[in-house]
Design a protein around this motif. Structure first.
Motif, PDB file in Angstrom:
ATOM      1  N   LEU A 168       0.828  -1.210   0.000  1.00 23.32           N
ATOM      2  CA  LEU A 168       0.000   0.000   0.000  1.00 23.32           C
ATOM      3  C   LEU A 168       0.862   1.260   0.000  1.00 23.32           C
ATOM      4  O   LEU A 168       0.541   2.240  -0.680  1.00 23.32           O
ATOM      5  N   ILE A 169       1.961   1.236   0.749  1.00 23.40           N
ATOM      6  CA  ILE A 169       2.875   2.385   0.744  1.00 23.40           C
ATOM      7  C   ILE A 169       3.471   2.561  -0.650  1.00 23.40           C
ATOM      8  O   ILE A 169       3.500   3.659  -1.191  1.00 23.40           O
ATOM      9  N   TYR A 170       3.950   1.458  -1.241  1.00 22.75           N
ATOM     10  CA  TYR A 170       4.483   1.516  -2.600  1.00 22.75           C
ATOM     11  C   TYR A 170       3.444   2.072  -3.569  1.00 22.75           C
ATOM     12  O   TYR A 170       3.737   2.950  -4.371  1.00 22.75           O
ATOM     13  N   TYR A 171       2.226   1.556  -3.482  1.00 18.52           N
ATOM     14  CA  TYR A 171       1.162   1.958  -4.398  1.00 18.52           C
ATOM     15  C   TYR A 171       0.814   3.439  -4.196  1.00 18.52           C
ATOM     16  O   TYR A 171       0.662   4.178  -5.162  1.00 18.52           O
ATOM     17  N   PHE A 172       0.714   3.883  -2.950  1.00 24.47           N
ATOM     18  CA  PHE A 172       0.403   5.280  -2.653  1.00 24.47           C
ATOM     19  C   PHE A 172       1.491   6.197  -3.217  1.00 24.47           C
ATOM     20  O   PHE A 172       1.192   7.196  -3.868  1.00 24.47           O
ATOM     21  N   VAL A 173       2.746   5.850  -3.003  1.00 22.37           N
ATOM     22  CA  VAL A 173       3.859   6.659  -3.521  1.00 22.37           C
ATOM     23  C   VAL A 173       3.834   6.655  -5.054  1.00 22.37           C
ATOM     24  O   VAL A 173       4.008   7.696  -5.696  1.00 22.37           O
ATOM     25  N   SER A 174       3.588   5.485  -5.663  1.00 21.92           N
ATOM     26  CA  SER A 174       3.526   5.385  -7.130  1.00 21.92           C
ATOM     27  C   SER A 174       2.430   6.263  -7.711  1.00 21.92           C
ATOM     28  O   SER A 174       2.627   6.929  -8.724  1.00 21.92           O
ATOM     29  N   ILE A 175       1.279   6.261  -7.076  1.00 18.84           N
ATOM     30  CA  ILE A 175       0.153   7.081  -7.545  1.00 18.84           C
ATOM     31  C   ILE A 175       0.500   8.566  -7.431  1.00 18.84           C
ATOM     32  O   ILE A 175       0.214   9.355  -8.343  1.00 18.84           O
ATOM     33  N   LYS A 176       1.127   8.965  -6.340  1.00 16.92           N
ATOM     34  CA  LYS A 176       1.515  10.381  -6.158  1.00 16.92           C
ATOM     35  C   LYS A 176       2.525  10.801  -7.228  1.00 16.92           C
ATOM     36  O   LYS A 176       2.443  11.894  -7.780  1.00 16.92           O
ATOM     37  N   GLU A 197       0.613  11.187 -10.444  1.00 14.47           N
ATOM     38  CA  GLU A 197      -0.185  12.421 -10.451  1.00 14.47           C
ATOM     39  C   GLU A 197       0.684  13.640 -10.748  1.00 14.47           C
ATOM     40  O   GLU A 197       0.252  14.566 -11.423  1.00 14.47           O
ATOM     41  N   THR A 256      -0.714  -3.018 -10.112  1.00 21.01           N
ATOM     42  CA  THR A 256      -2.018  -2.491  -9.698  1.00 21.01           C
ATOM     43  C   THR A 256      -2.927  -3.638  -9.268  1.00 21.01           C
ATOM     44  O   THR A 256      -2.734  -4.783  -9.660  1.00 21.01           O
ATOM     45  N   GLN A 308     -12.003  -5.156   1.269  1.00 17.63           N
ATOM     46  CA  GLN A 308     -11.974  -3.786   0.758  1.00 17.63           C
ATOM     47  C   GLN A 308     -13.355  -3.139   0.865  1.00 17.63           C
ATOM     48  O   GLN A 308     -13.484  -2.006   1.305  1.00 17.63           O
TER      49      GLN A 308
END
Length: 192
Positions: A27-35, A38, A49, A150
């Motif tokens: 989740l941390i990886y995914y959150f950073v990747s999304i930021k 963006e 994903t 989820q």
């Protein structure tokens, strides 16, 4: 008996902790990747994903509430018949929906490589062809029923319950640790 229960609880705690660390890391990886995506845009999409399946179109291989783990593909990735892909649909009945279906045919036309797709549980192939720029990823594996968690977390304060349960477990475990010596002491006094 108590030793066996303690050992089982320790093993279960370790398994839960490992699971939480793995999911948390992702989740941390995914959150950073999304930021990063963006801020920087195209070309910086996350490499991995997750998509929760909400239709029965891929049953029995993929069920409702299963989560597909996709790896991003690039322009040079060769997809073949039988691969399961997640893509943005251009079919009139599902326009701009994110769909996960199996490739049933690969062909070339004036627009490039075209994929014909179909849900395993559907009677007919998808109306529109899928092109490389529509493909979000190729399914690597499926996590059965993870989407239920989820959905639970997303609705009606499920996240609060998810946080409260481990806290409650810790409180109960500490009460048991404190109470056990006192119960043994009382039991010993009753014998005399």
């Amino acid at each position: 008996m108590k030793k066996a229960v303690d050992k089982i609880l320790k093993i279960l705690s370790l398994i839960v902790m490992i699971f939480i660390v793995i999911i948390g890391s992702f989740l941390i990886y995914y959150f950073v990747s999304i930021k990063i995506y963006e801020q920087k845009g195209t070309g910086y999409e996350p490499k991995v994903t997750l998509y929760t399946i909400i239709s029965r179109s891929m049953v029995p291989k993929i069920n409702v509430y299963d989560v597909v783990f996709d790896i991003k593909i690039d322009k040079n990735t060769v997809l073949k018949k039988g691969d399961i892909i997640t893509f943005i649909s251009k079919s009139p009945d599902s326009y701009n929906y994110v769909i996960t279906h199996r490739i049933t045919n690969v062909s070339n036309n004036e627009y490039g490589v075209a994929y014909t797709t179909k849900g395993d549980n559907n009677n007919v192939e998808d109306e529109a062809k899928v092109y490389q720029d529509q493909v979000l990823g190729k399914v690597l594996f499926v996590i059965p029923q993870l989407g239920k968690i989820q959905t639970f977390i997303a609705y009606r304060g499920g996240w609060l319950i998810l946080l409260a349960l481990p806290a409650f477990g810790i409180i109960v475990a500490n009460i048991v640790k404190i109470a056990t010596p006192k119960l043994k002491e009382l039991e010993a006094k009753k014998r005399w």
